[in-house]
Write an enzyme that holds these catalytic residues in place. Structure first.
Site, mmCIF file in Angstrom:
data_model
loop_
_atom_site.group_PDB
_atom_site.id
_atom_site.type_symbol
_atom_site.label_atom_id
_atom_site.label_comp_id
_atom_site.label_asym_id
_atom_site.label_seq_id
_atom_site.Cartn_x
_atom_site.Cartn_y
_atom_site.Cartn_z
ATOM 1 C CE LYS A 217 -35.042 22.524 79.714
ATOM 2 N NZ LYS A 217 -36.037 21.818 80.358
ATOM 3 C CG HIS A 246 -35.530 19.937 75.381
ATOM 4 N ND1 HIS A 246 -36.107 18.830 76.369
ATOM 5 C CD2 HIS A 246 -35.727 19.808 74.380
ATOM 6 C CE1 HIS A 246 -36.556 17.978 75.154
ATOM 7 N NE2 HIS A 246 -36.307 18.770 73.902
ATOM 8 C CG HIS A 320 -42.554 16.426 74.391
ATOM 9 N ND1 HIS A 320 -41.878 17.626 75.067
ATOM 10 C CD2 HIS A 320 -42.026 15.447 74.909
ATOM 11 C CE1 HIS A 320 -41.000 16.968 75.503
ATOM 12 N NE2 HIS A 320 -40.637 15.885 75.798
ATOM 13 C CG ASP A 360 -37.089 14.272 81.199
ATOM 14 O OD1 ASP A 360 -37.780 15.180 81.697
ATOM 15 O OD2 ASP A 360 -36.796 13.951 80.102
#
Length: 567
Positions: A217, A246, A320, A360
């Site tokens: 990832k 991402h 985040h 997610d």
């Protein structure tokens, strides 16, 4: 021959060809296309019923009869909507057709004997277990939530509630991958872990693949620069594993065109296309026009409602590790949340331009709502855009096949595990979900994992029958001890299998190998392979596909919601 009227027949054996069934409280109807059972020869278990010795049950030994049969099921899958019996042996699907006693019944393809167990599926819907390929492994309690929603396979990364795992789906490094693989042995669900792919040099990436990562990832929070993208894809090509990405929301290391150039027409799974989860702002949505990009989006923005935008800012700040007192952090979060692209996401799913839906989990998404929100979106799109070509009154099969593929077969194809899971097909692991039509997509009746029930709605264990309240999901025998290891699968890379990871870590579960990931294109995304020419206005954020402005209104009411969750 005496004939039963349709109402009585449906009550006894379930609907048949030409009958339509409503899905939950949506405006979606599924119409049965073919019936493999034979009129007058249907099998059913119970007092005074057919599956008795010398009648629907023969005297075959274990080698000839199946371990488990689901009778008279309505099967909904990407390939069709049929009524059939399903035979399971050694944890795998071995028959889809007509079950019974071949000594006295015609057309029997699935043999029932003294060694056969029965699940009565009359009037019930059977689907393949869902596959969630965007999972943050933040806590093990996610597994029960996922199972009770109809998910049977989870792919993603994480090591628990660390700051890194709260934000990214990466299980970084050899030590953590090893520990998570060992932990997975205790969890009654299929799992594959993605390593951290954000590195401009290949050595650490190769180590993670050898350690047992199913793929890699690349995430902007760790670095999604052209150098890391190119390096990660080079390694993936060499070891036949998938890369999920991402992309760079802030466009610090380049714009969307820079990322596309770094990908160099190689296969990649693109997260957050579109939604509000992140990626090149404001035009990451354009990436769904490329054949080498396999696009998915996550469930918090599906479907687009009057509350979607408002809930996202706080979610973004927490996930985040942003500071609400810093203007630059607020600006970062707000740059992701755009009404126009969120609205376009619904439509692109309905067109088949976005191929997958995932959760997610606990990182701006809900692990128990992927299936629910998929069908809410399908319902919303039918109301706002009408029936798809080929559908008509009481028949939404085209749309239903498109949407079910988004969380079953397409994620399996993308991550190289479609030879094991992802559909109701002969030879695959018997990961099946049984639904009452009125609860379809909301609350499954039971979940079969590798041929054994692992989770089910269950009443008071001290009651005289299984149904008295309190009724809620409980783990079943298939989720315990060695039975769990015989019915669940850990997915790893071929190279890790070859270097002896299974033996070195003393893994006891079934092992699945991810394979044939690197030559997949969007053309392979079943019922979801449209590649429209995309445009995004950088000032107004208006989205166009093949010149058509993609606009839809947020809804204030959705089905499959409050009436199902009062208790």
């Amino acid at each position: 021959m005496n004939m039963l009227n349709k109402k009585i027949y449906a009550e006894m054996y379930g609907p048949t060809v030409g009958d339509s069934v409503r899905l939950a409280d949506t405006d979606l109807w599924v119409k049965i296309e073919k019936d493999f059972t034979i009129y007058g020869e249907e099998v059913k278990f119970g007092g005074g019923k057919v599956i008795r010795d010398g009648m629907g049950q023969g005297q075959m030994n274990n080698k000839e009869c199946v371990d488990l049969v689901l009778t008279n099921a309505i099967i909904i899958d990407y390939w069709g909507v049929i009524k059939a019996d399903i035979g399971i042996n050694n944890g795998r699907i071995v028959g889809i057709g007509k079950s019974g006693n071949p000594d006295i019944q015609p057309g029997v393809t699935i043999y029932i004997g003294p060694g056969t167990e029965v699940i009565s599926a009359e009037g019930k819907i059977v689907t393949a277990g869902g596959i969630d390929v965007h999972v943050h492994f933040i806590c093990p309690q996610q597994i029960e939530e996922a199972l009770s929603s109809g998910m049977t396979t989870l792919i993603g990364g994480g090591t628990g509630p660390t700051t890194g795992s709260n934000a990214t789906t990466c299980t970084p490094g050899v030590w953590f991958i090893s520990r998570m693989l060992q932990a997975a042995d205790a969890l009654p669900i299929n799992i594959g872990f993605t390593g951290k792919g954000s590195s401009a040099l290949p050595e650490s990436l190769i180590e993670q693949i050898h350690a047992g990562a199913i793929g890699l990832k690349v995430h902007e929070d760790w670095g999604a620069t052209p150098a890391t993208i190119d390096c990660c894809l080079n390694v993936a090509d060499n070891f036949d594993v998938q890369v999920s990405i991402h992309t760079d929301t802030l466009n610090e290391s380049g714009f969307l065109e820079t990322t596309i150039s770094a990908i160099k027409n190689r296969t990649i799974h693109a997260y957050h296309v579109e939604g509000a989860g992140g990626g090149h702002s404001p035009d990451i949505i354009r990436i769904c026009e490329l054949n080498n990009v396999l696009p998915s989006s996550t469930n918090p923005t599906l479907p687009y409602t009057i509350n979607t935008v408002d809930e996202h800012l706080d979610m973004m700040m927490v996930c985040h590790n942003l500071n609400c007192n810093l203007p630059e952090d607020i600006a970062f979060a707000e740059s992701r949340i755009r009404r126009e692209t969120i609205a376009a996401e619904d439509i692109l799913h309905d067109l088949g331009a976005l191929s997958m839906i995932s959760s997610d989990s606990q990182a701006m998404g809900r692990i128990g709502e992927t299936i629910l929100r998929t069908w809410q979106t399908a319902h919303k799109m039918k109301l706002q855009r009408g029936s798809l070509l080929g559908d008509d009154q009481y028949n939404d099969n085209t749309r239903i096949k498109r949407y079910i593929a988004k969380y079953t077969i397409n994620p399996a194809i993308t991550h190289g595990i479609a030879h094991e899971v992802g559909s109701v097909e002969i030879g695959k692991l018997a990961d099946l979900v049984l639904w009452s039509p009125v609860f379809f997509g909301v609350k499954p009746e039971l979940i079969v994992k590798g041929g054994m029930i692992v989770s089910s709605v269950m009443g008071d264990p001290n009651a005289s029958i299984p149904t008295p309240q309190p009724v809620y999901y409980r783990l079943m025998f298939g989720s315990y001890d060695l039975a769990k290891c015989a019915t669940r699968m850990t997915f790893i890379s071929q190279s890790s299998y070859d270097v002896g990871v299974v033996e070195n870590l003393r893994l006891n579960s079934l092992i699945g190998i991810s394979k044939r990931c690197r030559n997949i294109k969007k053309d392979h995304m079943i019922n979801n392979n449209l590649k429209p020419v995309m445009e995004v206005d950088p000032q107004t954020y208006e989205v166009r596909a093949n010149g058509e402005l993609l606009v839809c209104e947020p809804v204030s009411v959705v089905p499959m919601s409050q009436r199902y969750f009062l208790f």
